[in-house]
Structures are given as structure tokens and as C-alpha cells.
Enzyme design. Structure first.
Site, mmCIF file in Angstrom:
data_model
loop_
_atom_site.group_PDB
_atom_site.id
_atom_site.type_symbol
_atom_site.label_atom_id
_atom_site.label_comp_id
_atom_site.label_asym_id
_atom_site.label_seq_id
_atom_site.Cartn_x
_atom_site.Cartn_y
_atom_site.Cartn_z
ATOM 1 C CG HIS A 194 -2.119 -1.010 0.802
ATOM 2 N ND1 HIS A 194 -2.101 -2.308 1.217
ATOM 3 C CD2 HIS A 194 -3.200 -0.856 -0.008
ATOM 4 C CE1 HIS A 194 -3.154 -2.926 0.710
ATOM 5 N NE2 HIS A 194 -3.840 -2.075 -0.036
ATOM 6 C CD GLU A 438 -9.466 -7.896 -2.037
ATOM 7 O OE1 GLU A 438 -8.491 -7.289 -2.502
ATOM 8 O OE2 GLU A 438 -10.199 -7.409 -1.168
ATOM 9 C CG ASP A 462 -5.091 -8.329 -1.256
ATOM 10 O OD1 ASP A 462 -4.045 -8.546 -0.625
ATOM 11 O OD2 ASP A 462 -5.788 -7.321 -1.096
ATOM 12 C CB CYS A 509 -9.988 -2.150 -8.980
ATOM 13 S SG CYS A 509 -10.251 -3.230 -7.579
#
Ligand code: PEP
Ligand code: MG
Length: 587
Positions: A194, A438, A462, A509
Site C-alpha cells: 500500500h 481477491e 491480493d 482494480c
């Protein structure tokens, strides 16, 4: 004296080239123990301590004021709390006494005293007070930085710097001010961590995998080149290297401005398929940037970043205002808001969630919403239901791994709708609800999820991590992190087929959608929509405009039968190389 020039190959986290002086940061995760240096005159040491304290207060006040203008009052309140600690008489007296009695240097005294208070606070039953323990360490590390001079957090400085740190956690990266930073180099982190996501969204070139000893050895005037395209860092470059990177940076800028001119062109393949491209954002303040990129609406708003830096989580009214603002700004374009995906590497400030041995496999995403802090989840859903009347809202659930989680969420939504009706509040009655695919279990069970939701959004960051057993944030296994691995492609193809048979759409995404080669591979597999950081939109749009869907479908079918990621992506890579080589930036 000119320092030796050194070159390191690490992991490319965020594209771009930065050249400039370095600024080393303490990370809150790093426990530096200052050396116990004995001093002769305690009066001089007390003066040093007083100066560092003053400098710390100035930095904290300027950080607070900057945050107030950029974010919310409440987030800025963290720094008010830190300022109060700087003025705490008991703590200050303890530091002074230690300097006087033990004749030790100020940094050591600050460290010892702060650790003593940290331990006391951490063990208190009162949740609010135990959360302050982390603040003590934060403030102490800032004072120590100011005392030792090798580690500066003075983000208020005028000249832009390249940030160097062992690690930057998302909550730290989120507060970095792009206006003062040129780029980032870190020891730890992977392409889809992240921190990398935030660096891309801030448009800052970033590289991970740089040895910790190098970061420790950095001096304040060291110059650094960060090559975020190729994951390279050059320390103290010679004139020749600096000139050649300057030219590369110019060429990259030139390409970016050319691509930006194309923002009004449709993302159509040469045989006429229009691909919806949406933006991934982490703050409602990115809406202008997202529209300028030509993205159609928002495919992923990571709302957890509204929570990470808060001492008190945002209430219903402030969330309602943010979501409403976003929906109005998007006109009628779809805005996909993901409920808070807290957990994994996205942890709020110290103390507010339980420590887990395997946080990525723990109470994360929808699990945290349902079984960690259902109160926060309900508040968020109420804000979303109310804001939904102002635009084209889609709500999405992260980390779903069972049908039961969706059913339970639907029940909560239903109950909240009844509550809002009884309060005579406006709300959306037919909320568009989707799940992120995910986890491998969600991909393989998508058949059973499809009937319960309105859309799928595949989170490849993920999905790759969980399918391939590779920690997305661990630079040591980053060489194994290959989104085009045929095992991942097969799961994606399965999800797309299920979505089609249920007449719902399946978008992607994750970061895979932002890479031009991978994006084309995804389209060949039948993915209906791509969502990515605004900066990637112009690149992917040109890639789409240079190929036909027919070609992509042929190549993707072959990719599914490949033995490795390299083999699977080769066909599309070669195709793009022949049509738009300027979009492939790796050497
Ligand atoms: C993903 O996992 O691909 C995703 C988009 O979500 P995040 O990166 O926030 O985990
Ligand atoms: Mg995810």
C-alpha cells in the site's frame, strides 16, 4: 569531500525519475536505540535538548497547519496531541534529571524516558490512554532526530528532497506532501504494497529493496537518483550519470504531456471495442486529477485511508459529506466506494486493533467490518446509503471469502435502510452492491457469489498474493510476484465467465490493470472494465488504442495454457512492443 558513487538495483514501486538531495526518515516501525554518550557539561546538553524541543514544536505546528488545509481538522488533531506531549512537565523533568544525574547525552535521555512512559501507558486498561503510547514514541523519535541531525522529519523545509527510510507504513505515506518530496527509497516493500500504491497516487517515483545499511549511512547532502521505472537507485552519481538521467526524465515528461493531450480520445481498440477505464483513488481530493486523466468515474475509492490517521474515526456526517462531494463531482459516472479495508498492512494508529501474527490472513476487510468493528461498518454504510442519492454509487466489499459475509452485509444494509426510513432521512433503496474477488476462494466460488451481487471487481494485488503464497509487501520474494502467472489468469478467466453467465460485469482494480501489457492481457481474457491510478490512465488508453480485441483474445487464449508468467505475457508484450514501444519503460 566527494562521496563514492554507488548503484543499487531494487524493486520499482512507482514510475518516474527523481534526482536530488536525500532526507532520511525515522520510521515509527524502527526502534533506534541512541548510543549512551557521556557528556562533560550538563548545562550545554540541556541547551541542546531545549533547542531540539523547540524545533520539534515548530515542525509539529507546521505539520498540523498543513494537514488542516489538506485534510481534516481531526487528522491534524494528532499533532495537537503531540504538541501537548512536548509540553508535558513530568516527562520533560525526567529527561532533564537524567541528563544531569547520569551525565548522558540528550538523545539517550529522551529515549530512556520515552520508553518508560511508553511501557506504562501501553499496559493501561483505558483504551484511549493506551493508544497514546504510540504517540510518545513518535514524538520521542522526532526529538531524537532533531538532536542527532542524521534523521530529519522537517517536512516544512523549502528544498524538495528524496525520502529515504527503512520502511514507510501507509499511514506515514498518506501524510507525505508531494510539494516537498521528489521521490522515495525504502528498504522494505513490494510493487503492490500500500505504500507503493500511495506513492503512485502521489505521482512520486519510488524504489524498494535498498539495503538498510545504505539507508543508515546516508548523509544529509548526499545526492540520489531514483529510477522508478527500473527499480534503480544511484547514490552520489557522477556528472555523466546525472546528465543521462536528466535526459531520461525529460523524455518521460515529454511522453506524459503527449499522452495527456489524448485525454479526450476514447479507449477504443482498433476493431471498435470501447473499454471503460475508471480511476483508483485514496482521497476525495483526487477527483480533479482523475477527471483530467480522462477516467470515467471511480472504480475503487479506498476508504480505509479516511481512518488510518485518525485518533477518532470519521463520523457519519463527515463521511456522508465526503461521499456526497465525490458523487456530485463525478456527475453521473459510476463511483465505486469500497467499505474500509482495514487490516493487513493498513492498520490505524497504534493500539486500536489487536496485533495478529498473520495480519494479511487475519481480521481484514469484510471480516474486520463484520467481526472487528461492526459499529464503524454500520456508520459507514449509513453514510453511503444517504450519500447514494446524489449520484451513481456502487458499494464494494473487500476480502470476501464466503457467501455468508455477503448475506450478513445485505441484512445489515436492510436494517439500516429501515432505520433511515424511520428517521425520515433520504437514502438509496436499491444499492448497487459488489464484491472484490481477491481471494482464491472467492474466485473459485464466484458462481455462488454472482447471484447475490451486482458486480465483481477483481483485486489482483491480493489475488496474486493469496494464490501464489507471496507476501505482496515483502521485497525478498518480489521476484516471484508475477501477476501474469497462468494460475492467476485461469482464476480471472473463471470469474469473467461466471460474471457473463449471470449478466453482471467483472472489472479489475488491482495494479495489474495499470500495467499496459497486463491490462491488454486482462482485456483478452474478457475483463469488462479496468480501474487504475489516474497517472496510469493515459498510458493504458494508448495501449488499448494500438491493438485489436481479436488479437488480444487470441493471445490470451494461448497465455492460459502457458507454463510461466513470462511465457504467458510474451505474446502481448511483443505485440505492444511492435505498436507502441514508448509505453514499455523497463530497460
Ligand atoms: C487489490 O487487492 O488488488 C486491491 C485493489 O485492493 P488493495 O490493493 O487495496 O488491497
Ligand atoms: Mg486488496
Amino acid at each position: 569531500m566527494q562521496r563514492m558513487s554507488l548503484r543499487f538495483d531494487g524493486i520499482a514501486l512507482a514510475p518516474g525519475i527523481a534526482i536530488g538531495k536525500v532526507m532520511a526518515l525515522h520510521s515509527s516501525n524502527r526502534n533506534l536505540v541512541p548510543e549512551k554518550r557521556l557528556i562533560e557539561e550538563s548545562s550545554k546538553e540541556l541547551e541542546r535538548f531545549a533547542d531540539a524541543l523547540k524545533e520539534t514544536e515548530i515542525q509539529l505546528a507546521s505539520l498540523r497547519d498543513e494537514l488542516k488545509t489538506r485534510l481534516h481538522e481531526k487528522e491534524a488533531g494528532i499533532f495537537d496531541a503531540h504538541l501537548l506531549l512536548c509540553a508535558d512537565r513530568a516527562i520533560l523533568n525526567d529527561v532533564k534529571k537524567l541528563i544531569e544525574n547520569e551525565k548522558c547525552c540528550a538523545e539517550y535521555a529522551v529515549y530512556v524516558v520515552s520508553e518508560k512512559y511508553f511501557e506504562v501507558l501501553k499496559n493501561l486498561q483505558d483504551a484511549y490512554l493506551s493508544e497514546r503510547a504510540g504517540d510518545i514514541r513518535d514524538v520521542a523519535s522526532r526529538i531524537i532526530s532533531n538532536l542527532t541531525d542524521c534523521d530529519i522529519r522537517s517536512l516544512g523545509m523549502d528544498d524538495k528532497r528524496i525520502i529515504a527510510s527503512h520502511t514507510l507504513v501507509p499511514s506515514e505515506t498518506a501524510t507525505l506532501d508531494k510539494k516537498k518530496i521528489l521521490g522515495i527509497i525504502v528498504e522494505t516493500g513490494g510493487e503492490t504494497s500500500h505504500t507503493a500504491i500511495l506513492a503512485r497516487s502521489l505521482g512520486l517515483p519510488a524504489v524498494a529493496g535498498i539495503p538498510g545499511e545504505l539507508i543508515d549511512s546516508l548523509q544529509i547532502n548526499d545526492r540520489v537518483i531514483v529510477d522508478g521505472f527500473n527499480g534503480r537507485v544511484i547514490l552520489n552519481p557522477d556528472n555523466h550519470a546525472e546528465e543521462s538521467y536528466r535526459l531520461k526524465a525529460q523524455a518521460a515528461d515529454q511522453l506524459r504531456s503527449e499522452l495527456e493531450q489524448e485525454s479526450r480520445l476514447f479507449p477504443d481498440t482498433t476493431d471498435g471495442f470501447r473499454v471503460p477505464i475508471a480511476a483508483n483513488i485514496e482521497s476525495h481530493l483526487q477527483m480533479d486529477e482523475s477527471r483530467a486523466s480522462g477516467a470515467n468515474g471511480v472504480g475503487l475509492f479506498r476508504t480505509e485511508f479516511l481512518f488510518l490517521n485518525q485518533v477518532v474515526p470519521p463520523d457519519e456526517e463527515s463521511q456522508f459529506n465526503i461521499y456526497k462531494q465525490l458523487l456530485l463531482a463525478a456527475d453521473d459516472a459510476p463511483v465505486t466506494i469500497r467499505v474500509m479495508d482495514i487490516g493487513g498492512d493498513k492498520l490505524p494508529r497504534a493500539g486500536s486493533v489487536a496485533v495478529e501474527d498473520n495480519p494479511f490472513l487475519g481480521l481484514r476487510g469484510i471480516r474486520f467490518c463484520l467481526y472487528g468493528r461492526r459499529d464503524l461498518f454500520e456508520t459507514q454504510l449509513r453514510a453511503l446509503l444517504r450519500a447514494g442519492v446524489f449520484g451513481n454509487l456502487r458499494v464494494m466489499l473487500p476480502m470476501v471469502s464466503s457467501v455468508a459475509e455477503v448475506l450478513e452485509t445485505r441484512e445489515i444494509i436492510h436494517a439500516l435502510q429501515e432505520q433511515l426510513a424511520s428517521e425520515n432521512k433520504e437514502f438509496v433503496s436499491n444499492l448497487s452492491l459488489g464484491v472484490m474477488i481477491e481471494t482464491p476462494v472467492a474466485a473459485l466460488q464466484s458462481e455462488h457469489l454472482a447471484g447475490l451481487v451486482d458486480f465483481f471487481s477483481i483485486g489482483t494485488n491480493d489475488l496474486v498474493q493469496y494464490t501464489m503464497a507471496i507476501d505482496r509487501g515483502n521485497e525478498q520474494v518480489a521476484y516471484l510476484y508475477r501477476p501474469a502467472n497462468p494460475a492467476v489468469l485461469k482464476l480471472i478467466r473463471n470469474v469473467v465467465e461466471v460474471a457473463e453467465s449471470h449478466r453482471i460485469h467483472a472489472g479489475v482494480c488491482g495494479q495489474m490493470a495499470a500495467d499496459p501489457v497486463h491490462a491488454l492481457l486482462l482485456l483478452g481474457l474478457g475483463v469488462h472494465e479496468l480501474s487504475m491510478a489516474p497517472a496510469a490512465v493515459p498510458v493504458v488508453r494508448r495501449a488499448i488504442r494500438s491493438v485489436s480485441m481479436y488479437e488480444l483474445e487470441q493471445l490470451a487464449a494461448k497465455a492460459l495454457g502457458s507454463a510461466s508468467a513470462a511465457e504467458a505475457s510474451k505474446g502481448v508484450y511483443d505485440l505492444l512492443m511492435s505498436r507502441a514501444p514508448e509505453l514499455i519503460t523497463e530497460e
